[in-house]
Enzyme design. Structure first.
Site, PDB file in Angstrom:
ATOM      1  CD  GLN A 131      40.027 -88.914  12.312  1.00  0.00           C
ATOM      2  OE1 GLN A 131      39.137 -88.066  12.265  1.00  0.00           O
ATOM      3  NE2 GLN A 131      40.390 -89.616  11.262  1.00  0.00           N
ATOM      4  N   GLY A 132      42.913 -89.066  16.698  1.00  0.00           N
ATOM      5  CA  GLY A 132      44.212 -88.414  16.932  1.00  0.00           C
ATOM      6  C   GLY A 132      45.170 -88.621  15.776  1.00  0.00           C
ATOM      7  CE1 TYR A 133      43.960 -91.839  12.497  1.00  0.00           C
ATOM      8  CE2 TYR A 133      43.614 -91.150  10.245  1.00  0.00           C
ATOM      9  CZ  TYR A 133      43.560 -92.122  11.213  1.00  0.00           C
ATOM     10  OH  TYR A 133      43.102 -93.375  10.877  1.00  0.00           O
ATOM     11  CB  SER A 134      45.703 -83.272  12.417  1.00  0.00           C
ATOM     12  OG  SER A 134      44.819 -83.719  11.432  1.00  0.00           O
ATOM     13  CB  SER A 168      36.386 -83.325  16.042  1.00  0.00           C
ATOM     14  OG  SER A 168      36.826 -82.651  14.895  1.00  0.00           O
ATOM     15  CD  GLU A 251      37.403 -88.583   8.576  1.00  0.00           C
ATOM     16  OE1 GLU A 251      38.551 -89.073   8.615  1.00  0.00           O
ATOM     17  OE2 GLU A 251      37.112 -87.497   9.105  1.00  0.00           O
ATOM     18  CG  ASN A 373      38.682 -78.315  -2.338  1.00  0.00           C
ATOM     19  OD1 ASN A 373      37.985 -79.314  -2.202  1.00  0.00           O
ATOM     20  ND2 ASN A 373      38.200 -77.136  -2.638  1.00  0.00           N
ATOM     21  CD  GLU A 374      44.032 -76.721  -1.998  1.00  0.00           C
ATOM     22  OE1 GLU A 374      43.787 -77.250  -0.897  1.00  0.00           O
ATOM     23  OE2 GLU A 374      43.444 -75.683  -2.382  1.00  0.00           O
TER      24      GLU A 374
HETATM   25  C1  LIG Z   1      36.442 -78.918  11.412  1.00  0.00           C
HETATM   26  C2  LIG Z   1      37.686 -79.757  11.418  1.00  0.00           C
HETATM   27  C3  LIG Z   1      37.729 -80.892  12.204  1.00  0.00           C
HETATM   28  C4  LIG Z   1      38.881 -81.664  12.244  1.00  0.00           C
HETATM   29  N1  LIG Z   1      38.898 -82.766  13.064  1.00  0.00           N
HETATM   30  C5  LIG Z   1      40.018 -83.509  13.149  1.00  0.00           C
HETATM   31  C6  LIG Z   1      40.074 -84.629  14.051  1.00  0.00           C
HETATM   32  O1  LIG Z   1      39.115 -84.932  14.766  1.00  0.00           O
HETATM   33  N2  LIG Z   1      41.216 -85.335  14.123  1.00  0.00           N
HETATM   34  C7  LIG Z   1      42.301 -85.039  13.345  1.00  0.00           C
HETATM   35  O2  LIG Z   1      43.294 -85.749  13.442  1.00  0.00           O
HETATM   36  N3  LIG Z   1      42.292 -83.977  12.507  1.00  0.00           N
HETATM   37  C8  LIG Z   1      41.185 -83.205  12.391  1.00  0.00           C
HETATM   38  N4  LIG Z   1      41.152 -82.106  11.542  1.00  0.00           N
HETATM   39  C9  LIG Z   1      42.382 -81.719  10.840  1.00  0.00           C
HETATM   40  C10 LIG Z   1      42.362 -81.951   9.347  1.00  0.00           C
HETATM   41  O3  LIG Z   1      42.491 -83.309   9.051  1.00  0.00           O
HETATM   42  C11 LIG Z   1      43.530 -81.112   8.780  1.00  0.00           C
HETATM   43  O4  LIG Z   1      43.206 -79.748   8.971  1.00  0.00           O
HETATM   44  C12 LIG Z   1      43.745 -81.374   7.314  1.00  0.00           C
HETATM   45  O5  LIG Z   1      44.263 -82.660   7.115  1.00  0.00           O
HETATM   46  C13 LIG Z   1      44.720 -80.339   6.688  1.00  0.00           C
HETATM   47  O6  LIG Z   1      45.891 -80.281   7.405  1.00  0.00           O
HETATM   48  P1  LIG Z   1      46.467 -78.885   7.941  1.00  0.00           P
HETATM   49  O7  LIG Z   1      45.372 -78.147   8.628  1.00  0.00           O
HETATM   50  O8  LIG Z   1      47.702 -79.190   8.723  1.00  0.00           O
HETATM   51  O9  LIG Z   1      46.824 -78.053   6.636  1.00  0.00           O
HETATM   52  P2  LIG Z   1      48.124 -78.230   5.744  1.00  0.00           P
HETATM   53  O10 LIG Z   1      48.345 -79.672   5.469  1.00  0.00           O
HETATM   54  O11 LIG Z   1      49.233 -77.471   6.365  1.00  0.00           O
HETATM   55  O12 LIG Z   1      47.678 -77.546   4.407  1.00  0.00           O
HETATM   56  C14 LIG Z   1      47.697 -76.123   4.217  1.00  0.00           C
HETATM   57  C15 LIG Z   1      47.341 -75.837   2.766  1.00  0.00           C
HETATM   58  O13 LIG Z   1      48.351 -76.397   1.892  1.00  0.00           O
HETATM   59  C16 LIG Z   1      47.760 -77.248   0.926  1.00  0.00           C
HETATM   60  N5  LIG Z   1      48.637 -78.399   0.661  1.00  0.00           N
HETATM   61  C17 LIG Z   1      49.286 -79.170   1.575  1.00  0.00           C
HETATM   62  N6  LIG Z   1      49.965 -80.159   0.962  1.00  0.00           N
HETATM   63  C18 LIG Z   1      49.745 -80.024  -0.372  1.00  0.00           C
HETATM   64  C19 LIG Z   1      50.168 -80.742  -1.541  1.00  0.00           C
HETATM   65  N7  LIG Z   1      50.938 -81.829  -1.441  1.00  0.00           N
HETATM   66  N8  LIG Z   1      49.727 -80.302  -2.748  1.00  0.00           N
HETATM   67  C20 LIG Z   1      48.928 -79.210  -2.874  1.00  0.00           C
HETATM   68  N9  LIG Z   1      48.511 -78.486  -1.795  1.00  0.00           N
HETATM   69  C21 LIG Z   1      48.891 -78.878  -0.567  1.00  0.00           C
HETATM   70  C22 LIG Z   1      46.472 -77.728   1.596  1.00  0.00           C
HETATM   71  O14 LIG Z   1      45.529 -78.163   0.637  1.00  0.00           O
HETATM   72  C23 LIG Z   1      46.023 -76.479   2.335  1.00  0.00           C
HETATM   73  O15 LIG Z   1      45.350 -75.615   1.468  1.00  0.00           O
HETATM   74  C24 LIG Z   1      40.021 -81.307  11.475  1.00  0.00           C
HETATM   75  C25 LIG Z   1      39.975 -80.158  10.672  1.00  0.00           C
HETATM   76  C26 LIG Z   1      38.837 -79.382  10.648  1.00  0.00           C
HETATM   77  C27 LIG Z   1      38.825 -78.150   9.776  1.00  0.00           C
END
Ligand SMILES: Cc1cc2nc3c(=O)[nH]c(=O)nc-3n(C[C@H](O)[C@H](O)[C@H](O)COP(=O)(O)OP(=O)(O)OC[C@H]3O[C@@H](n4cnc5c(N)ncnc54)[C@H](O)[C@@H]3O)c2cc1C
Length: 389
Positions: A131-134, A168, A251, A373-374
């Site tokens: 999954q190529g989102y993040s 992942s 998902e 969570n947020e």
């Molecule tokens: C085990 C695991 C597997 C994963 N696998 C994949 C995958 O296969 N493909 C993929 O694309 N991604 C994957 N991810 C990524 C995952 O989708 C992101 O980690 C997630 O969306 C959070 O983005 P970030 O890590 O950039 O954190 P950020 O978005 O930078 O967030 C950092 C903190 O800020 C808070 N925050 C951000 N915006 C807000 C807001 N508007 N209001 C309040 N709080 C806020 C968040 O809640 C968090 O606590 C995976 C993550 C994990 C942990």
């Protein structure tokens, strides 16, 4: 959904139990109870052979419609399959992203050619998807995607440049679906396209990210002039946001059917450990175990109610699931460590201890992936309760 099992459902349960007993043995014994690519000593080739064994028996795509090559099983049977799969020691499913996330999206948005090309490989356990989102600047704020794709005028191919992160199982996968910006100058949700891209090509570099568990389950994926065919956009070009959100709905929804069974298994391990090491004599720990059991029962009924409801019949309720299960499991991880006590710090070959330690470390990710969570709380506030942004 009826909570009392029919004779047919009981017979089906016995079939799954029998199948698991007779197949998860011999060469597959090392996969028993293994949670997936992040587990110590995980053998990807063996896990793929196991997926193919499941596929040959018809256990892949059990919820897909028949015209897509699935078994169109009712939800109650799907639930039974997942319960008995976990109870029988079945390992984490390497085909999960293809089978549970991409396939339903392909069925809803794919062209006939795309369905005919991609569903059979997922169904047979021979094609694996990531999954190529993040991206480094686009996690919770996914609309900030910066990976770009443009059409090559000569070939019609899409040419992709950029970077994904936390991808992942990319190192075990053959294909990746990539959310990319295809309209230069577009902002936020506009001008994005979901592309289906082969991973094994010169323009793609996959770099593992080592986690605190010691293994590398996810990766950075770099696109440097990577290519995919012009027809491999899922949904219309520029309309990728809608398709990407539909995929996230899968998902966070039906794909979690197997989770309850997995959670029950983990809770049972915590209870067994508490009985064996005397932690169950501690009144406070006993109370937390009881709360965990009640919490899991509530999660189960909530999931059954949601999955059994007609679309739109329970407005708002769907938003609470991810928040509820991920916090429940994070608390179970803490409880597991408290039940282990000082022994929780010991690193050795004790498999029960290792599983509980991995549960604790792994559960830290649950409140992050598939929406933190947020973000879930924002959605509950804004979409379910209609509160202002
Ligand atoms: C085990 C695991 C597997 C994963 N696998 C994949 C995958 O296969 N493909 C993929 O694309 N991604 C994957 N991810 C990524 C995952 O989708 C992101 O980690 C997630 O969306 C959070 O983005 P970030 O890590 O950039 O954190 P950020 O978005 O930078 O967030 C950092 C903190 O800020 C808070 N925050 C951000 N915006 C807000 C807001 N508007 N209001 C309040 N709080 C806020 C968040 O809640 C968090 O606590 C995976 C993550 C994990 C942990």
């Amino acid at each position: 959904m009826n909570l009392i099992e029919t004779d047919d459902e009981r017979a089906f349960r016995a079939d799954v139990q029998g199948w698991m007993r007779s197949h998860l043995q011999g060469e597959f014994e090392p996969l028993r109870g293994c949670h997936g690519p992040g587990a110590p000593g995980f053998d990807g080739a063996l896990a793929k052979r196991w997926e193919q064994t499941l596929a040959r028996a018809g256990w892949v795509g059990i919820g897909w419609p028949r015209e897509a090559g699935g078994a169109a099983m009712p939800l109650a049977q799907q639930m039974i399959f997942h319960e008995e799969y976990v109870r029988g020691g079945g390992p984490g499913r390497l085909g999960h992203i293809g089978e549970q996330l991409l396939a339903p999206t392909l069925i809803a948005y794919g062209t006939d050619e795309q369905k005919a090309r991609f569903l059979p490989g997922i169904r047979a356990g021979t094609a694996y998807w990531a999954q190529g989102y993040s991206e480094p600047g686009a996690g919770s704020d996914l609309a900030n995607v910066r990976t770009r794709a443009r059409r090559d005028a000569a070939s019609g191919d899409w040419v992709i440049d950029g970077q994904k992160v936390w991808t992942s199982w990319a190192h075990e996968s053959d294909w990746i679906f990539v959310l990319a910006r295809t309209e230069p100058g577009s902002e936020r949700h506009q001008g994005l396209t979901l592309l289906l891209v082969p991973l094994h090509q010169d323009g793609i570099t996959i770099r593992p990210i080592r986690q605190m568990t010691g293994s590398a389950e996810f990766n950075e994926v770099f696109f440097d002039g990577a290519r995919t065919e012009g027809a491999l956009h899922l949904g219309a070009p520029g309309q990728g946001w809608k398709v990407a959100m539909a995929l996230l709905g899968f998902e966070r929804g039906v794909s979690t059917l197997g989770q309850q069974a997995h959670f029950r298994h983990e809770l049972d391990l915590v209870i067994e450990t508490a009985r064996a090491n005397g932690a169950a004599r501690d009144a406070l720990l006993r109370q937390r175990i009881a709360q965990a059991a009640l919490g899991l029962a509530t999660l189960r009924f909530h999931a059954l109610r949601l999955l059994g409801a007609q679309d739109g019949a329970l407005p708002g309720a769907a938003y609470t699931s991810k928040y509820a299960w991920s916090n429940w499991r994070r608390d179970l991880g803490r409880l597991a460590m408290d039940v282990l006590g000082a022994a929780g710090d010991v690193v050795d070959d004790d498999t029960t201890r290792q599983r509980l330690q991995l549960l604790w470390l792994g559960s830290r990710a649950d409140t992050i992936y598939a929406g933190t969570n947020e973000i879930q709380l924002n959605q509950i506030a804004e979409r379910a309760l209609g509160m202002p942004r």
